[in-house]
Scaffold this active site. Structure first.
Site, PDB file in Angstrom:
ATOM      1  N   ARG A 101       0.828  -1.207   0.000  1.00 15.63           N
ATOM      2  CA  ARG A 101       0.000   0.000   0.000  1.00 15.63           C
ATOM      3  C   ARG A 101       0.864   1.259   0.000  1.00 15.63           C
ATOM      4  O   ARG A 101       0.466   2.298  -0.472  1.00 15.63           O
ATOM      5  CB  ARG A 101      -0.902   0.031   1.236  1.00 15.63           C
ATOM      6  CG  ARG A 101      -1.896  -1.102   1.303  1.00 15.63           C
ATOM      7  CD  ARG A 101      -2.675  -1.021   2.586  1.00 15.63           C
ATOM      8  NE  ARG A 101      -3.542  -2.191   2.773  1.00 15.63           N
ATOM      9  CZ  ARG A 101      -4.574  -2.212   3.576  1.00 15.63           C
ATOM     10  NH1 ARG A 101      -4.891  -1.135   4.275  1.00 15.63           N
ATOM     11  NH2 ARG A 101      -5.312  -3.299   3.708  1.00 15.63           N
ATOM     12  N   GLU A 172     -10.863  -1.350  -5.382  1.00 15.38           N
ATOM     13  CA  GLU A 172     -11.349  -0.355  -4.426  1.00 15.38           C
ATOM     14  C   GLU A 172     -10.420   0.852  -4.351  1.00 15.38           C
ATOM     15  O   GLU A 172      -9.233   0.745  -4.646  1.00 15.38           O
ATOM     16  CB  GLU A 172     -11.465  -0.985  -3.023  1.00 15.38           C
ATOM     17  CG  GLU A 172     -12.270  -0.118  -2.051  1.00 15.38           C
ATOM     18  CD  GLU A 172     -12.237  -0.624  -0.611  1.00 15.38           C
ATOM     19  OE1 GLU A 172     -11.235  -1.223  -0.194  1.00 15.38           O
ATOM     20  OE2 GLU A 172     -13.224  -0.396   0.114  1.00 15.38           O
TER      21      GLU A 172
HETATM   22  C1  8ZB Z   1     -10.182  -0.401   6.662  1.00 13.51           C
HETATM   23  C2  8ZB Z   1     -10.518  -1.833   6.816  1.00 13.51           C
HETATM   24  C3  8ZB Z   1     -10.198  -2.382   8.166  1.00 13.51           C
HETATM   25  C4  8ZB Z   1     -10.721  -3.784   8.326  1.00 13.51           C
HETATM   26  C5  8ZB Z   1      -9.635  -5.793   8.103  1.00 13.51           C
HETATM   27  C6  8ZB Z   1      -9.372  -5.307   9.510  1.00 13.51           C
HETATM   28  C7  8ZB Z   1     -10.502  -4.353   9.711  1.00 13.51           C
HETATM   29  C8  8ZB Z   1      -7.324  -5.726   7.101  1.00 13.51           C
HETATM   30  C9  8ZB Z   1      -7.086  -7.787   6.524  1.00 13.51           C
HETATM   31  C10 8ZB Z   1      -8.345  -7.654   7.095  1.00 13.51           C
HETATM   32  C11 8ZB Z   1      -8.793  -9.866   6.790  1.00 13.51           C
HETATM   33  C12 8ZB Z   1      -6.720  -9.069   6.055  1.00 13.51           C
HETATM   34  N1  8ZB Z   1      -8.458  -6.366   7.455  1.00 13.51           N
HETATM   35  N2  8ZB Z   1      -6.470  -6.587   6.523  1.00 13.51           N
HETATM   36  N3  8ZB Z   1      -9.194  -8.665   7.239  1.00 13.51           N
HETATM   37  N4  8ZB Z   1      -7.580 -10.089   6.214  1.00 13.51           N
HETATM   38  N5  8ZB Z   1      -5.514  -9.283   5.480  1.00 13.51           N
HETATM   39  O1  8ZB Z   1     -10.041  -4.627   7.429  1.00 13.51           O
HETATM   40  O2  8ZB Z   1      -9.389  -6.379  10.440  1.00 13.51           O
HETATM   41  O3  8ZB Z   1     -11.679  -5.048  10.056  1.00 13.51           O
END
Ligand code: 8ZB
Length: 484
Positions: A101, A172
């Site tokens: 990112r 996205e």
């Molecule tokens: C902005 C988004 C945050 C959400 C989840 C976080 C939070 C981030 C991963 C993921 C599953 C990943 N999140 N990276 N969920 N696998 N590699 O995005 O936990 O809920």
């Protein structure tokens, strides 16, 4: 050259492509655009994100999509297959790791090598750029559902090149929504321009009849963001994307928690996006909506977390959002296991099935709230357009400087960060501080009055303490923060 909301000339895009693809060795694998087009043209209909969304939109159905991404290829494929088969996800994600990112591909290499040594994921997502086009295709070919790239990248040009050539059918992000919540020092002129590239590239596929989905990130900082803020930014990003030739756009909204406000927000988002795209002769674009289950702090207890997830599923179904982005009972802990991710999908599906057959929830109170959100969002959008002298890109940069566009709790220095939200007596998110938002006096009085009424009921004065209480409320078992 000043940034303007104009379709990037093809020769400029192509010259820039050479530079972008040269920034990391795997870029060359995406160089042949005709090869990428013919690969995408072979994507079966049930794996085309835009098509599946439009079918749901027509049927009034709400689809489920989790977040997920791990670093090792085999593990990532296994994870997606389990979310598809055991979790019955209609739409799949591939969440990108944080080094990617930030365009830190050397650091990705280190993390990837160490992960391969240890046999477990040491990155917090799937490093699509370092893997390159061929590996991305292995992922997209391994599953039977459409996959979207989800990330948080201010400059996602190389990531888009590689993943779109790699067979993913949705991407996205946007120049505001993937800058201000994620970066401190990236100028808006820079990120807006880099996202014009991404949108123009997406548009080139569309010219070949390959409609790929784009989705601004609606929830922004995920922390008590009043609907009009995310809506204004989402509409601007939709307009900017459509200008570059994008034909299928999903606008997102993060659940605030008050059921009336949340249903109204989805309705308002639909209407605003339609109205503005039509006004600027971009009405051919297909639209859909994403409802994000609660993006703020979660209760650490898994049973309580599941209840929060279920409430989000209810509102997603009742508002007829096209898709719901699910949370997991591990939210308070960190990145979920496959099992926890599946649990979130299963809880969500139970509610979607029970609520989806019922009439959409409508009421005069929801109508009123919808009108309010439309009025606020329109004020912000019109001021932005005025500052831009009719140009949305120029307007966005000036509106951010002026505080006309502002986002609560954003780390970015490009914003004033002068707005402060708080919940009213019923848990709807209102403004405690307006900063320089161009809201009219009647609307401001409404917000002040709503917070005053809460203060009276709680025998305290309106203050920043309320905000702190509200930030932690849901994680402690409440909606409205209670005085300690
Ligand atoms: C902005 C988004 C945050 C959400 C989840 C976080 C939070 C981030 C991963 C993921 C599953 C990943 N999140 N990276 N969920 N696998 N590699 O995005 O936990 O809920």
């Amino acid at each position: 050259m000043e940034l303007l909301d104009r379709k990037l000339p093809l020769d400029i895009l192509m010259a820039e492509r050479d530079e972008v693809l040269a920034t990391w060795p795997t870029g060359q694998g995406a160089a042949d655009l005709d090869a990428a087009f013919s690969y995408q043209a072979g994507c079966p209909p049930q794996k085309q994100f835009a098509r599946v969304l439009q079918e749901a939109e027509t049927d009034g159905a709400t689809l489920m999509q989790p977040r997920a991404g791990v670093c090792l290829l085999a593990s990532h494929i296994t994870l997606l297959k389990r979310l598809q088969d055991e979790g019955q996800a209609d739409l799949l994600p591939t969440t990108i790791d944080s080094y990617t990112r930030q365009n830190r591909y050397e650091d990705v290499n280190t993390g990837l090598t160490e992960s391969q040594w240890e046999g477990r994921s040491l990155l917090n997502g799937f490093p699509a750029v370092n893997y390159g086009v061929a590996v991305c295709r292995q992922v997209s070919e391994a599953v039977g559902r459409p996959i979207q790239i989800r990330h948080g990248t201010p400059d996602a040009r190389l990531l888009a090149e590689i993943t779109l050539a790699g067979g993913f059918t949705a991407f996205e992000g946007g120049g505001i929504s993937y800058n201000v919540p994620y970066a401190k020092n990236v100028p808006l002129e820079r990120s807006l321009r880099d996202w014009q590239y991404v949108d123009r590239l997406t548009g080139l596929y569309a010219e070949q009849g390959i409609v790929l989905n784009r989705e601004p990130f609606g929830p922004l900082t995920g922390t008590l963001v009043p609907p009009c803020i995310g809506h204004a930014i989402g509409v601007i990003e939709a307009l900017l994307a459509a200008r570059q030739g994008v034909q299928d756009i999903t606008l997102g909204y993060g659940q605030c928690g008050n059921i009336y406000q949340d249903i109204a927000a989805v309705a308002a988002l639909r209407r605003l996006a339609r109205r503005y795209l039509e006004r600027f002769d971009l009405g051919e674009v297909s639209l859909s909506t994403a409802f994000h289950q609660w993006m703020g702090g979660f209760p650490p207890e898994e049973d309580k977390a599941s209840a929060v997830i279920a409430l989000g599923a209810l509102v997603a179904a009742a508002s007829r959002a096209t898709k719901v982005i699910t949370k997991t009972p591990h939210e308070a802990i960190g990145i979920p296991t496959a099992e926890a991710n599946i649990a979130g999908l299963r809880a969500t599906q139970q509610i979607l099935k029970m609520v989806g057959v019922q009439q959409p929830i409508e009421s005069p109170a929801i109508e009123q709230e919808t009108d309010l959100i439309e009025r606020e969002t329109t004020s912000i959008l019109e001021s932005t357009l005025q500052l831009g002298e009719g140009d949305w890109a120029r307007g966005t940069v000036r509106a951010a400087e002026a505080g006309v566009l502002d986002v609560p709790f954003a780390p970015s220095r490009v914003l004033r960060s002068a707005t402060v939200p708080a919940r009213d007596l019923h848990g709807a998110v209102r403004f405690l501080e307006f900063g320089n938002l161009p809201l009219d006096d009647e609307v401001k009085a409404f917000h002040r009055d709503a917070l005053e009424r809460r203060a009276r009921a709680e025998h305290r004065s309106v203050s920043f303490q309320m905000v702190t209480d509200d930030i932690y409320a849901v994680s402690k078992g409440w909606l409205v923060g209670v005085p300690r």
